[in-house]
Structures are given as structure tokens and as C-alpha cells.
Write a protein that holds these residues in place. Structure first.
Motif, short mmCIF file in Angstrom:
data_model
loop_
_atom_site.label_atom_id
_atom_site.label_comp_id
_atom_site.label_asym_id
_atom_site.label_seq_id
_atom_site.Cartn_x
_atom_site.Cartn_y
_atom_site.Cartn_z
N THR C 67 0.82 -1.26 -0.19
CA THR C 67 -0.15 0.00 -0.02
C THR C 67 0.71 1.41 0.08
O THR C 67 0.75 2.11 -0.80
CB THR C 67 -0.99 -0.11 1.33
OG1 THR C 67 -1.77 -1.04 1.08
CG2 THR C 67 -1.75 1.42 1.57
N ILE C 71 1.04 4.37 -2.78
CA ILE C 71 0.99 5.60 -2.28
C ILE C 71 2.29 6.35 -2.69
O ILE C 71 2.09 7.67 -3.20
CB ILE C 71 0.77 5.70 -0.75
CG1 ILE C 71 -0.79 5.07 -0.84
CG2 ILE C 71 0.71 7.21 -0.21
CD1 ILE C 71 -1.27 4.96 0.73
N HIS C 91 -6.40 -2.40 -6.42
CA HIS C 91 -6.04 -2.71 -4.99
C HIS C 91 -6.08 -1.04 -4.23
O HIS C 91 -6.57 -0.95 -3.11
CB HIS C 91 -4.51 -3.03 -4.86
CG HIS C 91 -4.28 -3.79 -3.65
ND1 HIS C 91 -3.47 -3.05 -2.67
CD2 HIS C 91 -4.21 -5.13 -3.14
CE1 HIS C 91 -3.36 -3.74 -1.60
NE2 HIS C 91 -3.84 -5.13 -2.06
N ILE C 92 -5.73 -0.04 -5.15
CA ILE C 92 -5.74 1.03 -4.35
C ILE C 92 -6.91 1.59 -4.08
O ILE C 92 -7.38 2.23 -2.87
CB ILE C 92 -4.99 2.11 -5.10
CG1 ILE C 92 -5.49 2.30 -6.59
CG2 ILE C 92 -3.38 2.15 -5.36
CD1 ILE C 92 -5.14 3.40 -7.45
N ASN C 93 -8.08 1.22 -4.81
CA ASN C 93 -9.50 1.62 -4.54
C ASN C 93 -9.94 0.59 -3.50
O ASN C 93 -10.85 1.24 -2.86
CB ASN C 93 -10.34 1.54 -5.98
CG ASN C 93 -11.55 2.02 -5.66
OD1 ASN C 93 -11.93 3.29 -5.28
ND2 ASN C 93 -12.56 1.28 -6.07
N ASP C 94 -9.69 -0.68 -3.53
CA ASP C 94 -10.63 -1.36 -2.95
C ASP C 94 -9.96 -1.97 -1.59
O ASP C 94 -10.43 -2.49 -0.82
CB ASP C 94 -11.08 -2.64 -3.78
CG ASP C 94 -12.29 -3.22 -3.39
OD1 ASP C 94 -13.25 -2.47 -2.93
OD2 ASP C 94 -12.35 -4.39 -3.23
N ASP C 95 -8.78 -2.19 -1.47
CA ASP C 95 -7.96 -3.04 -0.70
C ASP C 95 -7.14 -2.31 0.23
O ASP C 95 -6.01 -2.75 1.11
CB ASP C 95 -7.28 -4.20 -1.40
CG ASP C 95 -8.22 -5.03 -2.19
OD1 ASP C 95 -8.98 -5.69 -1.06
OD2 ASP C 95 -7.89 -5.39 -3.29
N GLU C 96 -6.93 -0.93 0.11
CA GLU C 96 -5.93 -0.12 1.00
C GLU C 96 -6.56 0.84 1.96
O GLU C 96 -5.99 1.69 2.31
CB GLU C 96 -4.97 0.55 -0.08
CG GLU C 96 -4.36 -0.44 -1.07
CD GLU C 96 -3.21 0.00 -1.95
OE1 GLU C 96 -3.01 1.38 -1.82
OE2 GLU C 96 -2.43 -0.68 -2.51
N ALA C 98 -8.62 3.20 2.25
CA ALA C 98 -8.51 4.39 2.03
C ALA C 98 -7.39 5.17 2.44
O ALA C 98 -7.49 6.38 2.72
CB ALA C 98 -9.97 5.02 2.84
N ALA C 99 -6.15 4.53 2.63
CA ALA C 99 -4.97 4.99 2.63
C ALA C 99 -4.66 5.96 1.65
O ALA C 99 -4.03 7.26 2.02
CB ALA C 99 -3.98 4.22 3.02
N LEU C 108 -9.57 9.13 -5.73
CA LEU C 108 -9.43 7.89 -6.87
C LEU C 108 -10.72 7.81 -7.56
O LEU C 108 -11.81 7.71 -6.95
CB LEU C 108 -9.28 6.78 -5.93
CG LEU C 108 -7.85 6.60 -5.11
CD1 LEU C 108 -7.62 5.21 -4.57
CD2 LEU C 108 -6.73 7.10 -5.68
#
Lengths: 355, 355, 355, 355
Positions: C67, C71, C91-96, C98-99, C108
Motif C-alpha cells: 500500500t 502511495i 488494490h488502491i481503490n478497494d484494498d488499501e 482508504a489510505a 481516486l
């Protein structure tokens, strides 16, 4: 016994109302439809007026309040990862509720100051951090003119600060919430503005209106043209875009016409001089030095300050030094000043009698 | 040949000016000094008026623009780490320039919608993520009334959405930039507002004014009292505090007096109905369904839309479906509507002749 | 009755441990003192190795987790005010968690996708917002290779996406958490990497290590050199700088040596093929299409999935479609696969008997 | 002529490598599969160990680096809108690259300090801002133990600071990147830790490992249990969650076993005492006061510092006062110290001869 309090308080220039010419301009602009968000003729006119004012092409982004204006200015200036260098007493550091940090996600590196003024030495000292990835990297130097302590930088001082900052690759922001008072104090009309802001090398400024008789109108001015769309997008991102922007533009059109903005500020400044002179007659050196602009910071014992404030409100400024702030505005009258001085005399006498 | 265009465009309700009663109220409030930042009597009066309007004690934070109002509402509602669930077409997701993400540092979880309305199923589906530390955690459900597509939720629909959201521990935000039009459409006066917002269980709302004849005035309303100081601090942090707040309060005082806000919105709604009825006579089903509030979304070929827009501007709304938006406002007249319909007839005929 | 479960689970490639060669490299690097924060010889060696790997000078910023790597990549790519375009399943949208939104304060913009792949049409559609100050402005297109659904983009597809994105002024980020599996699947050694990433026009990538046998080591790679100090400063700002960085560098040195990273990924891929082939024999088309890399997404009734998972854990992937994920890793053995298939057969039979 | 430099530098305790017992623990944990992200038995064991260490139930969130640990601690402590009060020399303010401001979007209110220690008076002074919506609202007081200047707070000092902070509604964070050295210096074993942290009223601490022989392992400890899921979600949001967390946990298991962490820190402390004593013999009072923990801050002319640093690197600490930092670590040997003192003697002699 205190008389009736003055019609105008000495609390702040933003306790004053709207100058009648400004209100008239809002009313005049209220005819028919105009596209929202600044796509109106008042907005394009005000951009032309600012170009004339500065004697060169500038970028103008009209805004809604002072804190937001500073934040938009910084948002347009900062590059990824950079921080802002400012004084401990700067409005952005001390009076903006941590909004800059919240919205910019950036560090304000605050540095001790005298009379609210940044020193060249402080810039040198903080620039030592440049290149060290572990330290905040100052990319913008933010100055306030007139300062939060009612002092002003000379043109030479501003020029030197800009030069030093630029030598380190920093850009210079000027918080001009009270730029009108500073330029009026210089006494050279709009030429004074150009000397103070253009010739010194300031990159971007917050141009204040609300403290000088406008209802709610400020502007971010880039002294070198800035991408329009990007600036407007960032303005929306930091909550400084209203829909009916023609009414913000109309306020500035009224103020800039025939340099009325300087007349109004000049009046406020001279009322402060009268107030200071009268107060010196009553409390001597406790009145502090003569005001550079439209505020003075007298040292008052609580026994004097409390009943006086009860009668006619003003703010404490620095509890450690027992200093308070008296501020004049575009609508302060000579009678208001005389009445206030009468009250001061009464408060002082009562305090003495009590001892 | 087109005639002279209508006095009022059909571009947006925020292309309209200030209602004369609102301007008069600003003018009236412009007398003497008043402490800045909301410590004035207009502001405390408007708080009382809102309590009466809602029939209960609410918390009121006056604000400066629509995007900022939604952001303040969310800032007061979100707990650390939480995200916001909203539709893909919601104003916060689609029309606010990523300002919510910038200022709140929070994810907006957008979900597909029909007619701008959130479905209960979507809430259930997204709530599956709750408790999984790798997924965004929706803490607030944000709805818009009336929606960005001019539709409205029924009271029952709002009630069910609130119930489901609350069952997952979410709070519900209502973006009421056009709440006046929605309540006016319901036709039950201020009782309708209470049914729509209080009885359904909405937690916090953005109460719009600017699109309904005000110059620039909005409010965040907490239906259950919220800590005053914290709300005011957050308002300053998100750039929604002006100094001369009395002039914001005065606008709402004029609008709430004798429920004038509902009269104004009601007028806009009925002009949309007239417009839609006339347009249906010209373009048939392409006019779309009858408007629930003050907008309609006709499907128009470019050959019709382009010259019509050239003559009297309006916005395209969805390029994929060739839909455009026509919007009425507090100052739209029957003559404006008739003139616009005349123009539509001309544009349609010209396009047909060209073929 | 289920036998003893396999030695390796099929839950994730990050449930696997450290490849022995990697652990040995950490141990070897543990001798004496080395300056912290990357000022060590392992770090400078790894930079050279990456230059060789890509066949050109690249910028390398070693990082700590996946993650954080994405970022940092985005932090170095985004210009002020910009947003990121990605798929809903990214992954950035769904699995992180909201980091990205938290640390980047950026939107995003997620768009529906098939098999986790971004389409050229989606890029065109979202690019319509460019230039409209009210909409989020996509400045970076983020793709994942191999995707979150175990699919891969062909070289041509990547090339076209880059071309379209660049035509709009966007930069392209590649989330390569499983780049090793994608390159191994291509079967052209490190030349394949260059074809996939350099020749297609990717600007910046996240180069994954942890899912491919490393303990905790990732990297942001700029395919065109990026200012070193700025990248390092941003890395520290997003919490991706460790003090004893030599141990991160050492891991990559072991992996890149003799292209061992491709051997490890290749093994994982082939174990997935064996698993899929066996599973197809048992559950037919429910096994889904043959795996492109090291994962498959079978459709399983709860009556099968639950006891199987109880015995040997794996994750559900999409509750709406009853799809689950089985994943192989560098240490999955043929015996593990056979044992797991045996379990699958048992679970299926038990479920059938129960009916 | 300088001899060969010491095997261990005196640059920093994080220039040291991994303690062999820690590396062995990592190796041991490397067997088979374990669920990622902390759902493994090493992680749950380490939580039990921390409970025993503190003599009460605490919440433990393992983390990856020092800056991230402080940021996670603050993220879990801060309420909406709040700021952090800290010293000008605090690591969060001065050495973390503005990462706290970036990730927390929060102001760090820095205050001048002596020897890196916060005074009770400073807390009182800054608490004056509480309740004023225009000023940043300090909600957390952050202290460092041992401080960035190698000093320590006494238990009484910590207790008083906590009491004062709590009286204002603030919570207290302890940055314990070198808590091991501080507790070792107190000399009361793990009881000392409880006296220092539990009995004084600290709310949340950063518990350092990496500077004390671990490879890369830190922890946020809440002295009163904190919601697990929320803490884990926030940890992921601030980039402090690794996938193979068992290897982080294993490091702490090795350190906490038989209080080895105190042995290692104690050794580093005593080496600093030996170094200081020897240095005092050579440069007298310029060596500064005896070290409280594992660092000393000698005042050195450039003529001495430069060649010495060239030979065996160490960091300058305060250019204004010509102070430098020498730091010992778990692996510093008596021979290293003697060798370094020999070098100091040579550098001093050479500088004298040059005059």
C-alpha cells in the motif's frame, strides 16, 4: 460614569459594516441572470482593473474569506512535499485554526519574531534544512503586510527578504489582508503598491478587501500569470468558490474605482493616529509606539482594561505582556475616537481612585 | 430567426440574482458595528428561527457555499478513519472538484444509481465491508434531496434508508442544496420539512439558500444538538467562516420569515412544470418525465440543442444519453418560459428543415 | 474425512514465508555498522541492479509494504489538485483502507471494469472531465499487472492505454505487486519486463517483492529518472522509509541475482496451472478459466467452500458471484496441490451426499 | 595518523545491525504458511508478552518504522479538529519530514524547550488557546523519553505533565523510540517501565525496537485498551501494516524474552558513560554533562570535528552551538570506544599543532 459608547467599536476593522458604495455596487449587479462561478462580466472587469492597478498582467482569483485566501495562495504556490516558513505570530500560524495544515496537509514552520516581522537571519537559519530529507523543506516564505502587530516592512526589507528567499529557491507569499492600510501608510497611491509588491519580487499575494469596507471579498493575486484553470480548480478545492461570484467582483469594482480602497484605508490609519495621540496624553508610554497603520497595542492594567472593554469592546492581544489591541476602520469617526478617549480617561481615573 | 432571448436564462438556479427581500435585509443589517465571526444578534436570531422551523432544538452553522457546507457537515459527522457512502452522481462525488477528499482526507465510496437515488440494496452491499480493516469503512451515508437529476426521495424512502444506515452504525447526511424545492414540491409547508428530515431520522443536513434567491448563504444543521465550539472550530478549518457573518444571517432571516423560502421555491417548481408541459407539446417524450422540482432533462439532438443554447444558454448533463438540463429559478417568469418555448419550436423546425 | 491439510495454504502468496536465499542475504548484510536510511552500499548496489534489469537508468525508491509503495508512486506522480483514475477492483481503490485518500488527500476516480482490467473506453470517458474545474481532474492512470482478478494486460493493451492516457496529459502508474508473476507468464525473461513496462510507455511502477518470497521489500521505480532528494523526502513523508534499509536492499539483491525472482514466480504460476487443471477435473467449468498467473477464482457453493476452507483456509472473493480465490506461491509444492485437490474432492462428495 | 576506525561507528544506534538473537527469531518464524496482516500466532503471543510487561491489559499495534509509529499513535489519539502540542526539538516536529502534518492533516504546535524537555509552564501557556475557535486546539501532548537531546524526564516530571495535560482534557503521548534506554537508565527492570509509563498516567506510547537491536519493529501501545479493529484500520491507513507481520512480532518476542531489551539498552548506556568519561579526560567540559542514556553532545571546533568525522562518521547536531552527537548502541564494544577516544586525541592534537 461612562457616557454612551461610541457608534463604532474599536474591536476590529471587520466589526465594521459595508461601505455604502460597495453595497450600491452589489445592488447594481443584481439585475437579471449571469452565469455562475465567475463566468460573468463583473469578474472579467475586475481582472482588468487589477491588471491596471498592478501595472502589469497578473492572475486574479477572487475569494470568500481571509483564511481561505491565504490557503488558496499557498495551494497554488507549494510544490509536492514542501512546507511554509512563517513567523510565530503570523495569521496563518496563529489565527487560522490549523486550517492551513488541514487543507494543505503541509507543515507551517514557525519562527520567533519581533513585532510580527520575519528577519533575514531566520530565513537563513531555516534554509539550513534544505536538502535534508528528514526535515521539513521550506518552499514558500510567507510574510504579512501590514503585520498582525500593526507594523510594516519597508520596501527595502521586503526586497531583501524576497532576494534571500529566492536565492534558496523559495517563493514569497504576502498576506495582504491589510495591504490597503500598508499602501495607504506609504502614501504614494497605487505606485506605492507596485513598489511594495511588484518591484520587491513578491510572487503571490492575498489581497484583502473585507477589512477595508467590503462585505466579503478577497483575492489571490499572482504577480506572474498562473494557469487559469488550475487556479480555479484549486480555488474550488479549498472551498473558496461561490456560485454568484458577480457579487464578489462588484465589491472590488467599487473599491478599486478611483482608488477608493486607499481613501478608506487612509482614513482608518489617520483615525488610529488621532486615537494614539489622545491615548498618549492619558496613559503616556503605555500607549506604545505611534501606529504604522490602523491599530495600536496599549499596555493596560486589568483595572483599566476590564471596565473599558465592558463599555466598548476590544480584544486582548498578549496576556503575557498585558497588551490589548485597539483598531480603527473605514467608518471610525473623530467623534468615536473622542468618545473612546473620554472613556479611557474615566477608566484610568476610576482605577486610580480605587487604589 | 430567434426572438430576443428570455430575461432569465434556464442554465441554473444559481445564475439568478438576489431576491429583493434578501438584498433589503442585507442593507438593513448594515448599520454600525457588530462583532465578527458570528457573535452578532442576527446570527443568534437565525438560530432561533431554525429551531422554530424544525420544531426542535437544532445546531446551526451558517456557511458560505454549497461545497463547503457539505464538507463541513461531513467533517462534523465523520469519526477517525471513516469513509462516506454516496451515489456516483452525487454532488460531493461528481461536482465538487475532489474538495471533499482534499479537505476531509477521506474516501467517498461511490455507487451506481438510478436517477441520482441511492438504493437500500446499495447500502446493504457496501456495508459488507464493515469490520474488514483492508476496506474503506463507510461511517456516513450521504443522500441528496432533491437529487442532482431533479428527482426526490419519498418520505418512506428516506425513512427506510435512515433505518438501514443506522442499523449498520452509519449516520445519515442530507445534501439539501435544493431542500426548498423538495419541501415545496411536497406541499405541506414547514410540516413537510419536519416529516422529510426530522421524522425520517436524518442526522445532519446541508440547508441550501443560494440556489433559492439568497446571495451566498447556506447552513449545516444538526438535527440533534452538536457541540457548538467544535462545530465552529471545524467550520473555520474548512474555510467556511466569514468575518461579517451578520450579512449571511440576515439573508436567512429574510428567507425564513413567513416561510418565504417555500414561496420562492414553489414558484420555481411551477415554472418548471409549465416549461415541461410546453416542451412536451413540441418534442413529445423527449422532454422526459414531468419535473419533481425545478429542473427537467430533455433529450435533444445537437442540431436542436446547439442553436438553442447559443441563443439562451443551458448546460449539457449527460453526453452519453444526449440529455441536457433546463432549470427554473425564483425569478423565472411565465414570459421567460413562453419565450424559451418559442425558441425551442424554432430550433426544432430549423433542424427539421435542414434534413 | 479430510486428510492432514497441505503444508502450504492457498490463501495468499503473502501467507508464504521468506525464501531461504533471501533470509541468507539478510543475514549476510548483518555485519557491522552501516549508515541508516539508505546511505549504505547494499542500497546503491540494488539501484545498479535495477538499472541493469530495466536496461536503462531508472530511479529506485525502496519501500516497506505494498500500500505504501502505491502511495509513494502516486505521491511522486501527482501534480497539485490532480486525481487518479483506476478500476473499481484496483488494490488502491478497494484494498488499501482508504489510505491513498488519507495520505494523498486526492480522489481516486474508480470506474467499472471487467476482470479487473481498465478499458481504453473508460479512459476516454473519464477524460471528458478534463478542463472542467468542478470535476476531479485525472492526472494519473493507475493499472495493475497482474490484476486483482489474476488476469493480465497484453503488451499491446498496455501500450494502447499508455498512448491514450498520454494523449490526455496523464501519466501512467503500474501497480506491479505481482509484476513477477506477469513477467514470468510472458516467458521472455527480463526482456519481457522491458517489453511490458519500458516499451509500452509506463511512467512509474510499484515493483513488488513481498508476494514473491521476500520478507518485506517493495520498490517504486521511475522509468525516467526522478529527483532523488524529492523522492526520498516524499518516501519519508508517506511512512515508507525504514532506518536499517540495508536489509530491504539485501532482499532485492538476492531476488534479482540470476533472475531468481522470475524462477520463484514461474514456479508459483505453474503450481496454479496444476491446481486449476486438477480442479477442473472435479468441478468442471466452475473452476473458471485457466490462470494467467498464480491465482484462480472458482465458483463454489457454500456447502463445498465452507468445510474446505475450514480444513485449509482461503478467501472468498466476490460474494455476489460465489467466487473464491485460490492462490499459489513460491513455496507451493506439487504435494500441497494434490493434497488440496483431494480435499476438494472430499468436500464436493460430502456436499452431494448431503443433498 | 589515525588508526583503523572502530568496528562500530558512533553515528547512531540505528546504524547498528540486528542482534543475533533477533535474527534467529526471524529465522525460526520462517516455517510454513501463516495468515498475513497479523492473524498469526507470533502476533498474538507478542500481545500477551506486552500485557505481562506492563502488568496490565494494553492494546498493541505492531508497526514498521519510528515516524509511522508516532503517526499511528497520534492518529488513534486525536479527535476531529485537534492539534498536537510538542517541543521544537521533538522528533515529530523536527525529524519526521512533515509526515505528521501530511498524514494527520493536523498542526503540531511546537514550543521552545530546554534539553528537549517540555515544561509544565509551556503546557499552561498553550492551553490558553483552548476554547478559542480561531486558534489550534491542543488535544494531545507529546513527550519524548529519552529525549532527542539524550536527557530524560524523571518519573515525577512525567507525572506532573500528565496531570496538567489531563486537567485540560488533553491526552498524553510518549514517543519512546528510546524508551529502552530510559528504562535501563532508571535501573529498576520492567518495574521501572511501569513506574515511568503506567503510574505517571501516559495514555499512549510509541515503543521503540529498531534502535535497540531489532531489524525493523516498533509498536504503538495504548495503556488503556483501544478498539482493535479501529486501531488496525488506522494502522493500514498510515502505511504501517506489513503483510508478513509474523516477522515483526518475532523480533519483539526475542527482545522481550527475559528482558533482553533492557540488557541491550543497558549495555549501550554504559558504553556512552565510558565514552563520555574518556572524552572528558581529553576535551574537558566540552564533552558536556554525563549522558543520561546512550548519547552525548560534545562541543567541537570544526578543526577537530571534521577530520574525526572523516575517519569515523558522526552527525552534527546543532550548528549554532557547534554541538555534535556521539551515540552508542547494543553492539558497541569497549574496544570501539577506546579506539574512538584514541582518534579524538589525535584530532585534538593535530588541531592544536596546526594553530
Amino acid at each position: 460614569m461612562f457616557p454612551d459608547p461610541p457608534g463604532c467599536s474599536f474591536a476590529s476593522d471587520n466589526a465594521a459594516g459595508i461601505h455604502p458604495e460597495v453595497l450600491a455596487a452589489i445592488s447594481e449587479a443584481n439585475s437579471g441572470h449571469a452565469l455562475a462561478y465567475g463566468a460573468d462580466r463583473w469578474t472579467s472587469n475586475v481582472e482588468k482593473e487589477f491588471n491596471e492597478l498592478f501595472g502589469k498582467e497578473v492572475s486574479v482569483f477572487l475569494t470568500l474569506n481571509g483564511t481561505g485566501t491565504n490557503i488558496l495562495a499557498l495551494a497554488t504556490m507549494l510544490r509536492p512535499g514542501e512546507s511554509v516558513l512563517c513567523t510565530d505570530w503570523s495569521h496563518i500560524n496563529d489565527d487560522e485554526a490549523a486550517a492551513p495544515e488541514r487543507i494543505l496537509s503541509t507543515k507551517l514552520i514557525s519562527t520567533p519574531s519581533e513585532g510580527g516581522k520575519m528577519s533575514v537571519d531566520s530565513v537563513h537559519a531555516r534554509a539550513e534544512a534544505l536538502g535534508n530529507i528528514h526535515h521539513a523543506q521550506p518552499g514558500v516564505l510567507s510574510l504579512t503586510q501590514a503585520t498582525e502587530w500593526g507594523t510594516t516592512y519597508s520596501i527595502d526589507e521586503l526586497g531583501e527578504l524576497c532576494e534571500v528567499a529566492h536565492s534558496y529557491g523559495m517563493r514569497v507569499h504576502l498576506d495582504g489582508a491589510r495591504i490597503a492600510n500598508a499602501v495607504a501608510a506609504l502614501g504614494n497611491g497605487r505606485t506605492g503598491l507596485r513598489q511594495m509588491v511588484v518591484e520587491t519580487g513578491i510572487d503571490t499575494m492575498s489581497f484583502g478587501g473585507t477589512k477595508n469596507g467590503l462585505m466579503a471579498a478577497e483575492a489571490v493575486i499572482h504577480l506572474t500569470p498562473y494557469p487559469t484553470q488550475l487556479g480555479q480548480h484549486l480555488r474550488k478545492q479549498v472551498n473558496q468558490l461561490g456560485s454568484k461570484m458577480r457579487f464578489v467582483a462588484a465589491q472590488f469594482l467599487a473599491a478599486l474605482k478611483d482608488d477608493r480602497w486607499l481613501d478608506w484605508a487612509s482614513h482608518a490609519n489617520s483615525m488610529a493616529t488621532v486615537l494614539h495621540s489622545g491615548a498618549t496624553g492619558i496613559i503616556g508610554e503605555s500607549a506604545g509606539p505611534p501606529p504604522a497603520v490602523n491599530s495600536m497595542f496599549p499596555t493596560l492594567a486589568d483595572a483599566v482594561a476590564d471596565p473599558l472593554r465592558e463599555w466598548c469592546f476590544f480584544w486582548g492581544w498578549n496576556s503575557a505582556s498585558s497588551q490589548h489591541r485597539w483598531m480603527t476602520s473605514w467608518d471610525t469617526t473623530r467623534e468615536d475616537v473622542e468618545c473612546f478617549l473620554q472613556g479611557l480617561q474615566i477608566a484610568v481615573s476610576q482605577a486610580e481612585n480605587r487604589n
